[in-house]
Write a protein that holds these residues in place. Sequence first.
Motif, mmCIF file in Angstrom:
data_model
loop_
_atom_site.group_PDB
_atom_site.id
_atom_site.type_symbol
_atom_site.label_atom_id
_atom_site.label_comp_id
_atom_site.label_asym_id
_atom_site.label_seq_id
_atom_site.Cartn_x
_atom_site.Cartn_y
_atom_site.Cartn_z
ATOM 1 N N VAL A 17 0.839 -1.202 0.000
ATOM 2 C CA VAL A 17 0.000 0.000 0.000
ATOM 3 C C VAL A 17 0.873 1.251 0.000
ATOM 4 O O VAL A 17 0.647 2.192 -0.778
ATOM 5 N N GLU A 18 1.871 1.277 0.860
ATOM 6 C CA GLU A 18 2.743 2.454 0.930
ATOM 7 C C GLU A 18 3.523 2.652 -0.364
ATOM 8 O O GLU A 18 3.729 3.786 -0.802
ATOM 9 N N HIS A 21 1.246 4.196 -2.902
ATOM 10 C CA HIS A 21 0.975 5.612 -2.629
ATOM 11 C C HIS A 21 2.148 6.513 -2.994
ATOM 12 O O HIS A 21 1.963 7.721 -3.155
ATOM 13 N N THR A 22 3.346 5.954 -3.071
ATOM 14 C CA THR A 22 4.538 6.741 -3.415
ATOM 15 C C THR A 22 5.252 6.074 -4.591
ATOM 16 O O THR A 22 6.180 5.293 -4.399
#
Length: 74
Positions: A17-18, A21-22
């Motif tokens: 997920v992280e 997001h980046t």
Amino acid sequence: MFGGTETVASAIEWIMVELMHTPDTMIRVQQELADIVGLDRRVEESDFEKLTYFKYVIKETLRLHPPILVALHQ
């Protein structure tokens, strides 16, 4: 029995997920993996000490989203 597998699965989900997001971080991790491990084999435990940025991403994700609840010191 499932406590160990659930925490690992949860950590992997949060890491993904992280990274989604980046995108810049995901590209940097992918480049590091391609440079150190290559595209023709799997990551081995001996490769992990060379993957410094990947380790930083894992540690930061575990800091942001710990797989188990931690009681805060008051």
